[in-house]
Every structure is written in structure tokens, then in C-alpha cells.
Design a protein around this motif. Sequence first.
Motif, PDB file in Angstrom:
ATOM      1  N   GLN A 149      38.684  37.984  49.428  1.00 46.05           N
ATOM      2  CA  GLN A 149      39.517  38.487  48.335  1.00 46.05           C
ATOM      3  C   GLN A 149      39.072  37.850  47.021  1.00 46.05           C
ATOM      4  O   GLN A 149      38.395  36.827  47.021  1.00 46.05           O
ATOM      5  N   PRO A 150      39.459  38.418  45.884  1.00 50.10           N
ATOM      6  CA  PRO A 150      39.168  37.782  44.598  1.00 50.10           C
ATOM      7  C   PRO A 150      39.935  36.470  44.471  1.00 50.10           C
ATOM      8  O   PRO A 150      40.991  36.289  45.084  1.00 50.10           O
ATOM      9  N   ASP A 151      39.396  35.558  43.679  1.00 49.29           N
ATOM     10  CA  ASP A 151      40.107  34.314  43.383  1.00 49.29           C
ATOM     11  C   ASP A 151      41.270  34.564  42.425  1.00 49.29           C
ATOM     12  O   ASP A 151      41.331  35.590  41.755  1.00 49.29           O
ATOM     13  N   PHE A 152      42.189  33.629  42.363  1.00 47.49           N
ATOM     14  CA  PHE A 152      43.274  33.569  41.386  1.00 47.49           C
ATOM     15  C   PHE A 152      44.153  34.833  41.367  1.00 47.49           C
ATOM     16  O   PHE A 152      44.101  35.631  40.433  1.00 47.49           O
ATOM     17  N   PRO A 153      44.966  35.013  42.421  1.00 47.63           N
ATOM     18  CA  PRO A 153      45.811  36.217  42.511  1.00 47.63           C
ATOM     19  C   PRO A 153      46.774  36.401  41.341  1.00 47.63           C
ATOM     20  O   PRO A 153      47.153  37.534  41.035  1.00 47.63           O
ATOM     21  N   ASN A 154      47.159  35.323  40.672  1.00 46.15           N
ATOM     22  CA  ASN A 154      48.020  35.482  39.492  1.00 46.15           C
ATOM     23  C   ASN A 154      47.344  36.302  38.393  1.00 46.15           C
ATOM     24  O   ASN A 154      48.022  36.892  37.544  1.00 46.15           O
ATOM     25  N   ASP A 155      46.006  36.335  38.413  1.00 42.73           N
ATOM     26  CA  ASP A 155      45.244  37.027  37.370  1.00 42.73           C
ATOM     27  C   ASP A 155      44.714  38.387  37.809  1.00 42.73           C
ATOM     28  O   ASP A 155      44.010  39.049  37.036  1.00 42.73           O
ATOM     29  N   TRP A 156      45.043  38.803  39.025  1.00 44.12           N
ATOM     30  CA  TRP A 156      44.422  40.022  39.553  1.00 44.12           C
ATOM     31  C   TRP A 156      44.685  41.247  38.681  1.00 44.12           C
ATOM     32  O   TRP A 156      43.759  42.013  38.391  1.00 44.12           O
ATOM     33  N   GLU A 157      45.905  41.440  38.265  1.00 41.94           N
ATOM     34  CA  GLU A 157      46.224  42.629  37.474  1.00 41.94           C
ATOM     35  C   GLU A 157      45.482  42.623  36.141  1.00 41.94           C
ATOM     36  O   GLU A 157      44.900  43.640  35.740  1.00 41.94           O
TER      37      GLU A 157
END
Length: 277
Positions: free
Chosen positions: A135-143
Motif C-alpha cells: 500500500q502507499p505510505d502515510f494513509p493520512n495523506d492518501w486523499e
Amino acid sequence: MKRINAILLCTTILLSACKKEEAEEIKGYNMLLMGHSFFKPYADRLEEVASQAGIVNHNQTRIFRGGAQGTADSLWNWTGYQNALIKETLDNGNVDIFGMVSGPLQVNPTDGYIEWIDYALQNNPDIKVFISIGQPDFPNDWEQTAQDNGFSSVQEGYEYYINETIHKTLIDSLRAKFPTTNIFTIPTGKAGVELWQMHQDDLLLDSVPFIGPFESSLFTDTKGHQGKMTAYTGALMWLKGLYNIDLTRNDFETGFNTDLNKVAEDAMNSHDSNYNK
């Protein structure tokens, strides 16, 4: 006499059913799994979910190095004991499946992968190779990251990464280099992405924090290391991808109310079948 014949008939049917069930028993693979901290939680739980699914003689050797040090390229160039253990396992032969982690890809994307597959084939000519797509890093920043890159959703951005960066850039190149070797992918990062979306939409049947303790959270830190819910969902995706288990009929108890078997099944069914095992 009719009663006796009926009993004999029922016994015959039951015996036939038992033989059929035995015939359908799934034989386990001998696996070599190597990767970093976003790969390890799935590998650590694969034995458990495979055993529960009735798979016999599933065996795995796990090699772990943290961060970018756990990629194929870094492990190939590393002179430590992990490199030696990987080579020793491959030298012994009888490895059915060799699992590695995707990215971050090098300037030459196949660096490390080609070398390891070449080495593996020397004593394991029928080996199958899978790449777990993280998965991409840093889920808080995904959007925000998705928007910044012109995608309408996190899912659209992740699908682009899977298909354009991993499949077309890495997997197609490896398949061209090794045309007789089965090389496939498991989009394990969808475990985190799908659960993240369900959390956003308040669709989880469990009250779990976004970030917190491993046992009760989606992620354990801002970088996005997997909590237990995400780790088990990804392990079930591996079970589906490696053994083609129908997860809608799988009764593995994850300890959560949310049906993680269904989440994993749906995630795998959305994967491009050209890149399945």
C-alpha cells in the motif's frame, strides 16, 4: 431386506463423499518469503490461515529486513546472514513459491528481481514467483496525494500504481526475461486501502481507531504499518492468491465483527486476472 439395502446405500454414499473430500484436500507449498515490515505481517499470519483452511504440508521460510533494506535489490547486494539464508534455502531445492515485495523500484526496475529469479531457477526449475504489491505510505495523506496527482479517488490512484508501475514496468519485463516461469502479483495493499475506505464511510462493524495499538487499529503509526485487522485481511488475500481458496466459504475467525474474509475476497476479485497465479 429393503431396510438393509437402504443402510448399505447410505453407507456407500457417505464413503464416497469422504473419499471425494479427501481427494479435494489441498497440498501445501514450500515457500520462501522475503521482504520488509509492510510484507512481514502477512507472511507471519499465512501459516495460521492456511492451516485453518485445511491445507496440508504448507511450509515457509521467512526472511526480514526493515525498510528499503528488505527489497529484492537490497537483499541481493547485502552481505549479511539474510542473503546467505535465502541462497541456502534456494540451494536446497524443492522451493515451490518464491515471494518478494514490490518497490520502491530502482532506476532499473528489475534490479534484484532478475538476479534472485536467475539464482532460484538453478535448483528450483519449476518455481513460481509472486510479488506482493504494498500500500502507499502515510494513509493520512492518501486523499491529498491522489488529488495532487490528478486522480479522482485513492482507489483510482492505487490501481494506476498497480497496473502502470508494477505490472507494466516490472512484471511484464520479468515475464519477458523468464517466459516459462509463472510470475504473478498479489495486490496486498488493497487490504489497507479498502479498510481505510470502510473506516471513512463508517462501514466497519468494529469500533477501531484509525491509528493505535496493533490489536485494535487499522494502522499502528502514521507511516501506515498494519494493525491486526489489516494484517489478517492481507493474509487472507495471500491465501486466496496462492491457493485459490473461496473466501466466501472460509470460516477463519479473525476476532473482528467485520467480515474480513469478504473484504479480502472482493479485493482479490478486483485484481487483473492476467496477473493472478
